[in-house]
Design a protein around this motif. Sequence first.
Motif: not given
Length: 510
Positions: A142-147, A226-230, A428-433, A435-436
Amino acid sequence: MYTSHEDIGYDFEDDPKDKKTLKPHPNIDGGWAWMMVLSSFFVHILIMGSQMALGVLNVEWLEEFHQSRGLTAWVSSLSMGITLIVGPFIGLFINTCGCRRTAIIGGLVNSLGWVLSAYAANVHYLFITFGVTAGLGSGMAYLPAVVMVGRYFQKRRALAQGLSTTGTGFGTFLMTVLLKYLCAEYGWRNAMFIQGAVSLNLCVCGALMRPLSPGKDGKDPAGRDPRVLPARSTESVQSGGQPGRADEKEGGPGHEEPPGDPAAPACPQEAGRPRNMCALRLLKTLSQLSLRVRKGFQDWYSGYFGAASLFTNRVFVAFIFWALFAYSSFVIPFIHLPEIVHLYNLSEQNDVFPLTSIIAIVHIFGKVVLGIVADLPCISVWNVFLMANFTLVLSIFLLPLMHTYAGLAVICALIGFSSGYFSLMPVVTEDLVGIEHLANAYGIIICANGISALLGPPFAGWIFDITQKYDFSFYICGLLYLVGILFLLIQPCIQIIEQSRKKSMGGAHV
């Protein structure tokens, strides 16, 4: 390195989407990204849909083993709870092995749990085979599918997550029909055996989760900005921290290279090469594997307990507190509505169109509509998320006041639509922390949801045993849920006040 949400440019007064003007990877928001949505959609059908349809098997287990309802209900609660609770530990697998391998292994473990449960001799056996084994496999898939959906989308993240998570609603409807048919035709044991074979499709879904392919300009070994996806993301675990080794994980399009040398033959013995070359290559492979495991563990540990700990973000901590009470308000109606309908003598009307089916169907539209609205340039994801939460809390408070089928149907429709905010949780989680850190952070969030799902339904049953009513269980859960939302609202306000105070003090000092 992450220290607080200011470092990633997060501002509660402005929409974070407006600040993402950097050129993304060419595969983001198009091409194979929609295959990620399709893969995640089927993962939600096979995992979350099956979890919501376990009421069918719960009836069969009650008739077969003649145990109490509370004890038998723990089988479903364990499976659903462990699926979510293991989230932080699955983040370690993702850091080490990547999303694709983690999902494939999860599909195999989940299928094994279903098959072994077909031979259960008692309820306690099901605790291990179905609750723990199948639940662990579900969590790994489940978690990989969301990530992966979060990694492949930038502009249409909310819509993509909304479309993929609609699989929960479709799966609830489809799996309920399928399990009812299989139990009626073949018995519950053969039904679980067949469902185990169906669950092997999780391996196919995992195979589709290929990492972002390398770019063609040769500027970045992982083919991304690298600025978008470290480069130090959880998917591209690099050996020894060298940027040039990222291609070992990201590989070519559509595949992940094994830890060893991909071009090395199995055990060469021709052209004068010594026989001990096989042993040397084996040692090299083991060495690279140990480096990858150690690097993945270091990234996982630093994300939780190191200087860059996610827990240094107070808003994220408030988000965890909210998650502890949120999921039970969605799960409790699914578990206890059939009993409520029976107490109100509405079983005949409910058999025509079950209230849980109303929640599941409207839940699908809620996820899509809320995802589309949240992606609008003039709309903040946080505002949509909070409004949906308040609507769900109101529905929970109103549900005990309805004693007719029509009234319950309206409230169930509100519950289904407002609970569509689940599709916004990864955004919301990605906005907080960032993508990395999405894998580790979202693992914590679904872990909190898992605790809520594990304890919520038994708590409601316990309240019913004391009061002989479900009313108080809904009021208590709704109140705790409201406290979680208010706590989530207070933290940004405190943050803004502290920032204003620091600015004023700095100006006075100058």
